[in-house]
Design an enzyme around this catalytic site. Structure first.
Site, PDB file in Angstrom:
ATOM      1  N   GLU A 181      -5.163   4.602   6.029  1.00 57.87           N
ATOM      2  CA  GLU A 181      -4.807   4.123   4.586  1.00 57.87           C
ATOM      3  C   GLU A 181      -5.084   5.473   3.912  1.00 57.87           C
ATOM      4  OE1 GLU A 181      -4.591   2.229   0.864  1.00 57.87           O
ATOM      5  OE2 GLU A 181      -5.972   0.759   2.061  1.00 57.87           O
ATOM      6  N   ARG A 208       0.855  -1.263   0.005  1.00 51.29           N
ATOM      7  CA  ARG A 208      -0.133   0.077   0.104  1.00 51.29           C
ATOM      8  C   ARG A 208       0.722   1.506  -0.036  1.00 51.29           C
ATOM      9  NH1 ARG A 208      -3.341  -3.413  -0.611  1.00 51.29           N
ATOM     10  NH2 ARG A 208      -5.276  -3.301   0.005  1.00 51.29           N
ATOM     11  N   SER A 262     -10.602  -0.163   2.768  1.00 43.18           N
ATOM     12  CA  SER A 262      -9.948  -0.615   4.002  1.00 43.18           C
ATOM     13  C   SER A 262      -9.380   0.706   4.691  1.00 43.18           C
ATOM     14  CB  SER A 262      -8.709  -1.394   4.018  1.00 43.18           C
ATOM     15  OG  SER A 262      -9.034  -2.579   3.316  1.00 43.18           O
TER      16      SER A 262
HETATM   17  N1  EPU Z   1     -11.568 -10.378   9.645  1.00 41.42           N
HETATM   18  C1  EPU Z   1     -12.183 -10.306  11.167  1.00 41.42           C
HETATM   19  N2  EPU Z   1     -13.192  -9.501  11.041  1.00 41.42           N
HETATM   20  C2  EPU Z   1     -13.789  -8.710  10.031  1.00 41.42           C
HETATM   21  C3  EPU Z   1     -13.265  -8.862   9.015  1.00 41.42           C
HETATM   22  C4  EPU Z   1     -12.263  -9.844   8.844  1.00 41.42           C
HETATM   23  O1  EPU Z   1     -11.848 -10.757  11.909  1.00 41.42           O
HETATM   24  O2  EPU Z   1     -14.642  -7.908  10.310  1.00 41.42           O
HETATM   25  C5  EPU Z   1     -10.360 -11.329   9.710  1.00 41.42           C
HETATM   26  C6  EPU Z   1     -10.737 -12.566   8.371  1.00 41.42           C
HETATM   27  O3  EPU Z   1     -11.471 -13.486   9.008  1.00 41.42           O
HETATM   28  C7  EPU Z   1      -9.408 -12.588   7.956  1.00 41.42           C
HETATM   29  C8  EPU Z   1      -8.505 -11.235   8.087  1.00 41.42           C
HETATM   30  O4  EPU Z   1      -9.394 -10.629   8.899  1.00 41.42           O
HETATM   31  O5  EPU Z   1      -8.855 -13.803   8.500  1.00 41.42           O
HETATM   32  C9  EPU Z   1      -8.360 -10.567   6.791  1.00 41.42           C
HETATM   33  O6  EPU Z   1      -9.569 -10.175   6.359  1.00 41.42           O
HETATM   34  P1  EPU Z   1      -9.945  -9.922   4.670  1.00 41.42           P
HETATM   35  O7  EPU Z   1      -9.314 -11.429   3.839  1.00 41.42           O
HETATM   36  O8  EPU Z   1     -11.360  -9.463   4.586  1.00 41.42           O
HETATM   37  O9  EPU Z   1      -8.752  -8.976   4.361  1.00 41.42           O
HETATM   38  P2  EPU Z   1      -7.977  -7.751   4.910  1.00 41.42           P
HETATM   39  O10 EPU Z   1      -6.647  -7.957   5.362  1.00 41.42           O
HETATM   40  O11 EPU Z   1      -9.191  -7.138   5.789  1.00 41.42           O
HETATM   41  C10 EPU Z   1      -7.161  -6.804   2.678  1.00 41.42           C
HETATM   42  C11 EPU Z   1      -7.015  -5.668   1.783  1.00 41.42           C
HETATM   43  C12 EPU Z   1      -8.400  -5.316   0.952  1.00 41.42           C
HETATM   44  C13 EPU Z   1      -8.634  -6.619   0.077  1.00 41.42           C
HETATM   45  C14 EPU Z   1      -8.469  -7.877   0.820  1.00 41.42           C
HETATM   46  C15 EPU Z   1      -8.482  -9.033   0.071  1.00 41.42           C
HETATM   47  C16 EPU Z   1      -5.649  -4.150   3.278  1.00 41.42           C
HETATM   48  C17 EPU Z   1      -5.787  -2.991   4.049  1.00 41.42           C
HETATM   49  N3  EPU Z   1      -6.755  -4.286   2.741  1.00 41.42           N
HETATM   50  O12 EPU Z   1      -8.319  -6.715   3.720  1.00 41.42           O
HETATM   51  O13 EPU Z   1      -8.153  -3.848   0.315  1.00 41.42           O
HETATM   52  O14 EPU Z   1      -9.684  -6.395  -0.592  1.00 41.42           O
HETATM   53  O15 EPU Z   1      -7.227  -7.877   1.720  1.00 41.42           O
HETATM   54  O16 EPU Z   1      -7.162  -9.264  -0.422  1.00 41.42           O
HETATM   55  O17 EPU Z   1      -4.649  -4.793   2.898  1.00 41.42           O
HETATM   56  C18 EPU Z   1      -8.494  -1.845   0.338  1.00 41.42           C
HETATM   57  O18 EPU Z   1      -7.466  -1.677   0.439  1.00 41.42           O
HETATM   58  O19 EPU Z   1      -9.475  -0.867   0.447  1.00 41.42           O
HETATM   59  C19 EPU Z   1      -9.219  -3.321   0.438  1.00 41.42           C
HETATM   60  C20 EPU Z   1     -10.517  -3.398   0.587  1.00 41.42           C
END
Ligand code: EPU
Length: 337
Positions: A330, A161, A234
């Site tokens: 972010e 990012r 995010s």
């Molecule tokens: N999780 C929770 N609670 C929640 C949501 C998620 O505990 O409310 C846990 C999930 O179970 C999972 C972990 O957190 O184990 C990661 O969640 P998720 O796979 O949804 O991905 P993220 O790390 O929250 C990142 C990117 C997203 C991207 C997704 C999918 C960043 C800051 N965000 O989110 O990007 O779509 O992975 O690859 O790296 C963005 O940047 O705007 C964005 C949406």
């Protein structure tokens, strides 16, 4: 000719739908007008799709809305096809353009809101792919030195990012076009668990179009559509902590999602930390953390930048108090007038 539009309302120009006004707004639609941006009354703020910004109610200087269009194939070599898009194109439309021609390589990044020009700035990433893996060149105009430049991927200094455009001197380089290489020898990228386990693969081979559809379905199920519930994706980065910090948290929380990094640190899921700290689905005034995804800050109606900052700080404080981990915001916050 660049024609400034005084006192423009930007509420519809940011996906958080924050109430915001620009002292002066310019729409940049022609490459021949790019050099003149350097002479506009400053500070100059470059706005794309407004999907990664927290706009203050009153913006000083000039806001330049980049609306440079055009998508074309510029070359086809042994390693793949090179596509170029103007910075003002919608990112999702660019992804769809390749997929519609049977070209795989960007499909994991479907439905990310925003423009092509913003994509390299924050090195957009999702579902196991970052745009830095596909970018072969970025064209910019340097608003300080008044010169056009071509950037190699190395010069862009991409990180999670992050990029040279965001880190070094934000706002100095106006991105006008981005080139990506889509490989001839395409392999589906299905490392991300939700994508790997998608029911479609029971009876459909993972073609670029099928992966594109699966990513769209996963995002629609999980993330709020900014057109329905305003948000900026995010709101915090996933923090990278040292091993002792990771071990201390994991010792009492077996479900902690964590990914070891090449540099020895451990990346934690900010969404999980926020949920555990009690902020998932919780509101503070007109804003809140989304009920289905704790990392997405949403505007329930009529919010401004101060409301967002207050919630953002409350969440950071709660996560720090509970886990001793700092969260980094972010979206970028341009200066108010
Ligand atoms: N999780 C929770 N609670 C929640 C949501 C998620 O505990 O409310 C846990 C999930 O179970 C999972 C972990 O957190 O184990 C990661 O969640 P998720 O796979 O949804 O991905 P993220 O790390 O929250 C990142 C990117 C997203 C991207 C997704 C999918 C960043 C800051 N965000 O989110 O990007 O779509 O992975 O690859 O790296 C963005 O940047 O705007 C964005 C949406």
């Amino acid at each position: 000719m660049l024609e400034p539009n005084p006192l423009a309302d930007l509420t519809q120009a940011n996906t958080l739908a924050l109430r915001a006004q620009a002292a002066r707004l310019v729409r940049l639609t022609a490459l021949t007008d790019v050099p003149a941006v350097a002479d506009l009354p400053g500070p100059v703020f470059i706005l794309g799709g407004g999907s990664n910004v927290v706009l203050p109610p009153q913006m000083a200087g000039t806001v330049v809305k980049v609306e440079l269009r055009g998508i074309r194939e510029v070359a086809s070599g042994p390693k793949g096809v090179i596509l170029e898009a103007g910075a003002g194109e919608s990112w999702h439309d660019f992804v769809a353009y390749g997929v519609a021609r049977g070209l795989g390589g960007l499909e994991n990044l479907a439905l990310i809101p925003g423009t092509v020009g913003a994509a390299p700035v924050q090195n957009i990433g999702a579902y196991g792919l970052e745009i830095s893996e596909r970018i072969v060149g970025v064209t910019t105009y340097d608003l300080k030195a008044h010169v056009w430049q071509e950037w190699t991927p190395q010069a862009c200094a991409f990180a999670y990012r992050d990029s040279a455009f965001k880190r070094a001197e934000p706002g100095r380089w106006l991105i006008t076009a981005v080139r990506v290489r889509l490989p001839h020898r395409w392999q589906p990228r299905l490392d991300y668990p939700d994508l790997r386990q998608h029911p479609a693969w029971a009876d459909t081979p993972p073609t670029p179009a099928a992966v594109f559809d699966a990513v769209c379905a996963i995002r629609r199920a999980k993330l709020p559509d900014p057109a329905v519930l305003p948000n900026a994706g995010s709101f915090f980065k996933n923090p990278v902590v040292d091993v002792p910090t990771y071990r201390a948290i994991a010792a009492s929380h077996a479900s902690l999602p964590a990914w070891p990094q090449a540099d020895g640190g451990v990346k934690l899921a900010a969404a999980w930390l926020i949920e555990q700290a009690g902020w998932k689905g919780r509101r503070l005034g007109a804003v809140g953390m989304h009920e289905r995804h704790a990392l997405v800050l949403v505007n329930h109606g009529g919010a401004n930048a101060d409301d967002v900052l207050r919630l953002s700080e409350a969440v950071q404080t709660a996560v720090r108090a509970r886990f001793g981990v700092g969260l980094e915001r972010e979206p970028v916050m341009p200066a108010a007038s």
